[in-house]
Motif scaffolding. Structure first.
Motif, PDB file in Angstrom:
ATOM      1  N   LEU A 248       9.077 -43.989-105.581  1.00 27.02           N
ATOM      2  CA  LEU A 248       7.862 -43.846-106.374  1.00 27.02           C
ATOM      3  C   LEU A 248       8.067 -43.003-107.630  1.00 27.02           C
ATOM      4  CD1 LEU A 248       5.189 -43.342-103.563  1.00 27.02           C
ATOM      5  CD2 LEU A 248       5.444 -45.326-105.058  1.00 27.02           C
TER       6      LEU A 248
ATOM      7  N   ARG B 215      -0.892 -44.693-102.228  1.00 28.11           N
ATOM      8  CA  ARG B 215      -0.130 -44.946-103.458  1.00 28.11           C
ATOM      9  C   ARG B 215       0.591 -46.294-103.390  1.00 28.11           C
ATOM     10  NH1 ARG B 215       2.794 -39.576-105.761  1.00 28.11           N
ATOM     11  NH2 ARG B 215       3.115 -41.079-107.439  1.00 28.11           N
TER      12      ARG B 215
ATOM     13  N   ARG C   7       0.242 -55.317-108.014  1.00 34.98           N
ATOM     14  CA  ARG C   7       1.120 -55.456-109.182  1.00 34.98           C
ATOM     15  C   ARG C   7       2.376 -56.246-108.818  1.00 34.98           C
ATOM     16  NH1 ARG C   7       1.670 -56.489-114.386  1.00 34.98           N
ATOM     17  NH2 ARG C   7       3.638 -55.697-115.217  1.00 34.98           N
ATOM     18  N   PHE C   8       2.913 -56.003-107.630  1.00 37.94           N
ATOM     19  CA  PHE C   8       4.094 -56.728-107.153  1.00 37.94           C
ATOM     20  C   PHE C   8       3.797 -58.226-107.088  1.00 37.94           C
ATOM     21  CE2 PHE C   8       6.374 -58.326-103.271  1.00 37.94           C
ATOM     22  CZ  PHE C   8       7.632 -58.398-103.848  1.00 37.94           C
TER      23      PHE C   8
ATOM     24  N   ASN D 132       8.042 -52.368-101.887  1.00 37.46           N
ATOM     25  CA  ASN D 132       7.258 -53.160-100.939  1.00 37.46           C
ATOM     26  C   ASN D 132       7.971 -53.302 -99.602  1.00 37.46           C
ATOM     27  OD1 ASN D 132       4.831 -54.763-100.447  1.00 37.46           O
ATOM     28  ND2 ASN D 132       6.224 -56.512-100.343  1.00 37.46           N
TER      29      ASN D 132
ATOM     30  N   LEU E  80       9.792 -53.119-107.734  1.00 36.27           N
ATOM     31  CA  LEU E  80       8.615 -53.185-106.872  1.00 36.27           C
ATOM     32  C   LEU E  80       8.947 -53.803-105.513  1.00 36.27           C
ATOM     33  CD1 LEU E  80       5.934 -54.320-109.480  1.00 36.27           C
ATOM     34  CD2 LEU E  80       6.038 -52.099-108.331  1.00 36.27           C
TER      35      LEU E  80
ATOM     36  N   LEU F  82       0.348 -50.552-105.487  1.00 38.32           N
ATOM     37  CA  LEU F  82       1.452 -51.271-106.115  1.00 38.32           C
ATOM     38  C   LEU F  82       1.600 -52.696-105.591  1.00 38.32           C
ATOM     39  CD1 LEU F  82       4.121 -48.399-106.042  1.00 38.32           C
ATOM     40  CD2 LEU F  82       2.933 -49.261-108.057  1.00 38.32           C
TER      41      LEU F  82
ATOM     42  N   GLU G   1      11.274 -55.201-113.332  1.00 38.63           N
ATOM     43  CA  GLU G   1      10.131 -54.555-112.660  1.00 38.63           C
ATOM     44  C   GLU G   1       9.921 -55.146-111.273  1.00 38.63           C
ATOM     45  OE1 GLU G   1       5.321 -53.693-113.240  1.00 38.63           O
ATOM     46  OE2 GLU G   1       6.416 -54.880-114.740  1.00 38.63           O
TER      47      GLU G   1
END
Length: 361
Positions: free
Chosen positions: A104, A9, A16-17, A50, A46, A13, A42
């Motif tokens: 999450l 999962r 996207r980060f 991370n 994120l 991400l 956002e």
């Protein structure tokens, strides 16, 4: 396996980060302030995920390395260091897994906002107004301890002290996410100052905490607002009562009205009133979100239901009971002095447990 599922999962991400990190440096995005603010928020969310992911990977690698040393190394000192590392990593991994699971789960998007707080005396007449004043002082001290800024926008004093109503804004980090748990009916049991027979009375005050809407959240047409200017009332000297500085704004499409009175500045009052008006219009839609949460959750820790009795303050016993989580402590004087974080922390834990359950981890 939890480890494999989480990493899968998290890996989804990472791209996207990196994408959002590139977008927020794009001049065309920066020029679109509404989009830039949204993407920046956002990115911060994120980034937390991370960083937790990187620590999780490092901790797993440390665990594997410690096991390898114990399997192959003969040196006593190296083996002792490996055992310490093994214990440290073994304890840290479950903690990180819980932290990542929470990260999450989508948080309330309003948590980082500033807040508008309303306190109103409820049942109990003069004593209710006095209690509303006690709650106001409690929140002021709590906010001061957090380093938050408070600005009172309007108030109506009680005949025997306290407030029939007081409205104030709180500015700082994660204000709404902390204070939202205070929305609801607060009940007090004590001998009122006005009681001559020494009997314990029960009174109540309602607290409503609203997220302060950003300028980009709600667009209000100037033509939809009626502005009334009038003399302020209350403390502040003769100029307060003789200068037309108080401002009332009425949003014609919704009928929502707000007013603000500062010492002398009409412009400052109008700016504050406009912020509050924007927040109240925004809150009409936000309330639908809260109602949806309330329909799903059992404890309704932060449902925003202002008619629900959330807490009792019993002075004869020095007791505070939060009814949402059945939590009781016996440090009422300290609590009323603004030290309310312990109860808020318990409420956050209860809500996080519900959020994890809903996410079906």
């Amino acid at each position: 396996m939890i480890e494999s599922d989480l990493l899968t999962r998290l890996s989804g991400l990472v791209s996207r980060f990196e994408e959002v990190g590139t977008l927020i440096t794009d001049p065309s995005v920066i020029s679109d302030m509404k989009r830039f603010v949204k993407l920046t928020k956002e990115y911060r969310e994120l980034e937390k995920i991370n960083l937790a992911r990187l620590e999780y990977i490092r901790t797993q690698e440390g665990l594997a390395e410690a096991r390898a040393i114990l399997d192959t190394e003969q040196d006593a000192e190296m083996r002792e260091m490996a055992r310490e590392e093994l214990e440290l990593c073994t304890n840290r991994i479950p903690e990180l897994e819980e932290e990542i699971k929470l990260l999450l789960v989508p948080a309330d998007p309003q948590d980082e906002k500033n807040a508008i707080v309303e306190i109103r005396g409820g049942t109990g007449g003069d004593e209710a107004a006095i209690f509303a004043g006690d709650l106001y002082r409690m929140y002021v001290r709590f906010c001061e301890n957090k380093g938050w800024k408070i600005e009172q926008t309007s108030s109506t004093e009680g005949t025997s002290g306290g407030f029939k109503e007081v409205i104030f804004t709180v500015t700082g980090d994660n204000v709404y996410g902390t204070l939202k748990y205070e929305s609801g009916v607060h009940r007090v049991q004590r001998i009122p100052q006005t009681e001559t027979q020494g009997r314990v009375h029960t009174s109540a005050a309602t607290v409503a905490v609203l997220p302060e809407a950003d300028e980009f959240d709600v667009e209000i047409k100037e033509s939809d607002i009626r502005t009334d200017i009038f003399c302020a009332s209350g403390h502040g000297g003769q100029s307060v009562n003789t200068t037309y500085s108080a401002v009332r704004l009425v949003h014609i499409p919704t009928g929502i009205a707000v007013q603000c009175q500062d010492e002398k500045s009409q412009l400052k009052n109008k700016a504050k009133a406009l912020t509050e008006l924007r927040s109240r219009i925004y809150n009409m839609e936000y309330q639908k979100y809260l109602d949806e949460i309330a329909g799903k959750r059992k404890t309704m820790v932060s449902s925003g239901d202002r008619s629900a009795k959330i807490r009792t303050y019993n002075y004869p016993q020095g007791r505070i009971t939060d009814h949402r989580i059945n939590y009781t402590i016996y440090n009422l004087s300290d609590f009323m002095d603004g030290n309310i974080q312990e109860v808020i922390d318990k409420l956050i834990i209860a809500e996080n447990a519900e959020r994890l359950k809903e996410a079906e981890f």
